[in-house]
Motif scaffolding. Structure first.
Motif, PDB file in Angstrom:
ATOM      1  N   PRO A 193      34.620  27.412  19.146  1.00 23.58           N
ATOM      2  CA  PRO A 193      34.319  26.001  18.793  1.00 23.58           C
ATOM      3  C   PRO A 193      34.369  25.093  19.803  1.00 23.58           C
ATOM      4  O   PRO A 193      33.632  24.039  19.730  1.00 23.58           O
ATOM      5  N   ASN A 194      34.997  25.366  20.996  1.00 18.38           N
ATOM      6  CA  ASN A 194      34.989  24.469  21.868  1.00 18.38           C
ATOM      7  C   ASN A 194      34.056  24.504  22.964  1.00 18.38           C
ATOM      8  O   ASN A 194      32.936  25.310  22.796  1.00 18.38           O
ATOM      9  N   ASP A 195      34.159  23.753  24.141  1.00 19.15           N
ATOM     10  CA  ASP A 195      32.922  23.973  24.961  1.00 19.15           C
ATOM     11  C   ASP A 195      32.669  25.301  25.651  1.00 19.15           C
ATOM     12  O   ASP A 195      31.688  25.387  25.982  1.00 19.15           O
ATOM     13  N   GLY A 230      35.080  32.848  23.909  1.00 16.74           N
ATOM     14  CA  GLY A 230      36.037  32.140  23.226  1.00 16.74           C
ATOM     15  C   GLY A 230      37.380  32.067  23.817  1.00 16.74           C
ATOM     16  O   GLY A 230      37.806  32.892  24.494  1.00 16.74           O
ATOM     17  N   PRO A 231      38.146  30.859  23.435  1.00  9.49           N
ATOM     18  CA  PRO A 231      39.465  30.878  23.978  1.00  9.49           C
ATOM     19  C   PRO A 231      40.711  31.809  23.296  1.00  9.49           C
ATOM     20  O   PRO A 231      41.780  31.906  23.853  1.00  9.49           O
ATOM     21  N   ARG A 232      40.312  32.535  22.332  1.00  6.49           N
ATOM     22  CA  ARG A 232      41.447  33.324  21.646  1.00  6.49           C
ATOM     23  C   ARG A 232      41.365  34.754  21.979  1.00  6.49           C
ATOM     24  O   ARG A 232      40.388  35.297  22.183  1.00  6.49           O
ATOM     25  N   ALA A 235      38.225  21.600  16.476  1.00 11.17           N
ATOM     26  CA  ALA A 235      38.196  22.879  15.334  1.00 11.17           C
ATOM     27  C   ALA A 235      39.231  23.867  15.890  1.00 11.17           C
ATOM     28  O   ALA A 235      39.336  24.913  15.199  1.00 11.17           O
ATOM     29  N   LEU A 236      39.760  23.714  17.135  1.00 15.17           N
ATOM     30  CA  LEU A 236      40.866  24.877  17.345  1.00 15.17           C
ATOM     31  C   LEU A 236      42.157  24.329  16.755  1.00 15.17           C
ATOM     32  O   LEU A 236      43.284  24.951  16.952  1.00 15.17           O
ATOM     33  N   ASN A 237      42.161  23.284  16.387  1.00 18.92           N
ATOM     34  CA  ASN A 237      43.437  22.662  15.614  1.00 18.92           C
ATOM     35  C   ASN A 237      43.814  23.567  14.249  1.00 18.92           C
ATOM     36  O   ASN A 237      43.059  23.202  13.114  1.00 18.92           O
TER      37      ASN A 237
END
Ligand SMILES: *[C@@H]1O[C@H](CO)[C@@H](O)[C@H](O)[C@H]1NC(C)=O
Ligand SMILES: *[C@@H]1O[C@H](CO)[C@@H](O)[C@H](O)[C@H]1NC(C)=O
Length: 455
Positions: free
Chosen positions: A301-303, A382-384, A258-260
């Motif tokens: 959304p990722n791990d 989260g990654p952003r 879902a990071l795509n």
């Protein structure tokens, strides 16, 4: 709360007397690893109860409760998981149930393709050796790339390959050539173990060709990924709407894939009322009776979001919880005032606030436009980078993007996401394209096109 991390996990939740600890363990050796983790935990904490939470169920909890649509189809997919790789759930009120577990693993395939491309991995020598090793002339052959793939995954940063491939895909051109085997290859479930690391020779030839060929391979892999995912979601929506006595409000994507943002944007335009109203890229949207109202992807959304899911599996949130700035605080916060005084720091508000910042970024009184680092409050969960740990620069021309990429040791093709004021969204995108967690990528109105918007 404490959390560990590794890929493809089930989540182990430990309830101690005073607080809740969540940690994860590898799915492959699930029981052994669970045991090992438990043993290391009980050395430090007295645990009242252990709970095991399935990987995609955890992603689904984070995705659904992050926004709390009244009801939703939740699609969770990524490269691994103890409970599958592509699952769907229906959320209604405060409950979610799994409605499908598809034998698809596009995340794994996507990663594998990224691993073959040296501009993505940076592993040029390995790539050359690998390409020299096989005779790729025979189209009928499937080459066993397992060893190479494993090697790349160890040497490069495993979890960043997919994100890079997404940016890299934008450098590829639609040459009009398709690779016959690609759709089948991307669609094949990696659960069919005998074909796990096998790659058709024709795909490898493209990966071992010149840069143009590698880049267009990246582009068609992204295209194939888009089609596979939107196709699967479309049939899920169909099946679910046939069997439910009510219509669903939302569509939620979660899990690492879902990071795509490219696929997310397509899903938004194709499957939701809000997206259909503004769609420029998709000619054919779903008929309105099959569409949902809205689309959502959580900030983590990722791990990286799994630990919070551990908590929500025990008690779901009563109201919307803003998770995006729940990361760590500054380690040296207590030293902040003293360092500020030492450096003779001045408050931005004292200098003129946002207007001053704008003038600064525009290069007023300077020979070169600066890149300004922002650190405020707790970091993103989260990654952003969403403004609490971000680099600010004036988005004009590619020079600043190249400087940012150099500064961050990133590959030349990697995009940066421009920050756009709410009141300007319509002018830039033609509609109010909100993306608070950078989860979609709206095309810009042509003459407003920013040179370094996400591709
Ligand atoms: C989540 O995604 C980001 C961006 O691709 C990556 O850097 C990070 O390592 C991922 N985290 C986990 C735990 O998978
Ligand atoms: C540029 O210089 C003027 C005059 O000294 C000052 O008022 C202004 O704040 C400066 N701008 C920046 C961005 O430093």
């Amino acid at each position: 709360m404490l959390c560990g991390h590794s890929i493809g996990t089930a989540l182990v939740v430990a309830l101690t007397a005073q607080r809740i600890l969540t940690l994860e363990c590898l799915s492959r050796f699930r029981h052994l690893d669970t045991l090992r983790l438990q043993i290391s935990y009980i050395r430090f904490f007295s645990v009242r109860e252990w709970r095991l939470l399935d990987h995609h169920h955890a992603h689904a909890l984070i995705g659904y409760f992050d926004l709390q649509f009244p009801s939703a189809l939740i699609v969770s997919y990524d490269g691994e998981g103890n409970d599958g790789t592509f699952n769907a759930y229906v959320g209604l009120g405060r409950d979610i149930v799994r409605v499908a577990q598809l034998a698809l693993d596009p995340g794994y395939r996507y990663n594998m393709m990224g691993a073959l491309l040296p501009e993505v991995t940076g592993l040029w020598d390995e790539h050359q050796m690998f390409c020299a090793h096989f005779d790729l002339a025979n189209d009928a052959v499937w080459v066993d790339a397992t060893i190479f793939y494993d090697q790349v995954m160890v040497k490069s940063t495993i979890l960043s390959v997919a994100g890079k491939l997404m940016g890299y895909a934008a450098t590829g051109e639609a040459t009009g050539t398709t690779i016959m085997e690609l759709p089948c290859f991307v669609r094949a479930s990696s659960r069919s173990k005998e074909r796990y690391g096998l790659i058709p020779a024709r795909i490898l030839r493209a990966a071992c060709g010149d840069l143009t060929s590698q880049r267009s391979l990246a582009w068609i892999v992204q295209e194939e990924f888009n089609q596979l995912v939107t196709g699967a979601v479309e049939s899920l929506l169909l099946r679910v709407s046939e069997s439910l006595p009510f219509s669903l409000h939302g569509l939620v994507f979660t899990g690492g894939c879902a990071l795509n943002v490219i696929t997310n944007q397509l899903a938004f335009e194709r499957f939701t009322d809000r997206g259909a109203a503004v769609s420029k890229t998709i000619v054919e949207v779903l008929p309105s009776n099959l569409r949902v109202k809205d689309f959502h992807v959580p900030p983590a959304p990722n791990d990286s979001g799994l630990s919070a899911a551990g908590l929500w599996s025990i008690a779901s949130p009563q109201q919307h919880q803003q998770l995006q700035y729940l990361g760590f605080g500054l380690w040296d916060e207590e030293a902040l005032e003293a360092s500020a005084a030492e450096w003779k720091a001045v408050r931005l508000s004292f200098l003129g606030g946002v207007d001053y910042l704008a003038a600064l970024l525009a290069g007023e009184n300077r020979t070169r436009k600066p890149i300004v680092a922002v650190v405020r409050g707790r970091q993103e969960f989260g990654p952003r980078a969403l403004g609490h740990r971000s680099l600010l620069a004036l988005p004009e021309g590619t020079e600043i993007k190249d400087r940012l990429n150099r500064l961050k040791f990133r590959q030349w093709y990697r995009p940066v996401a421009p920050m756009i004021a709410d009141e300007d969204l319509e002018a830039v995108f033609g509609y109010v394209a909100k993306s608070p967690y950078m989860h979609v990528i709206a095309p810009t109105v042509e003459d407003e096109r920013l040179s370094h918007a996400h591709p």
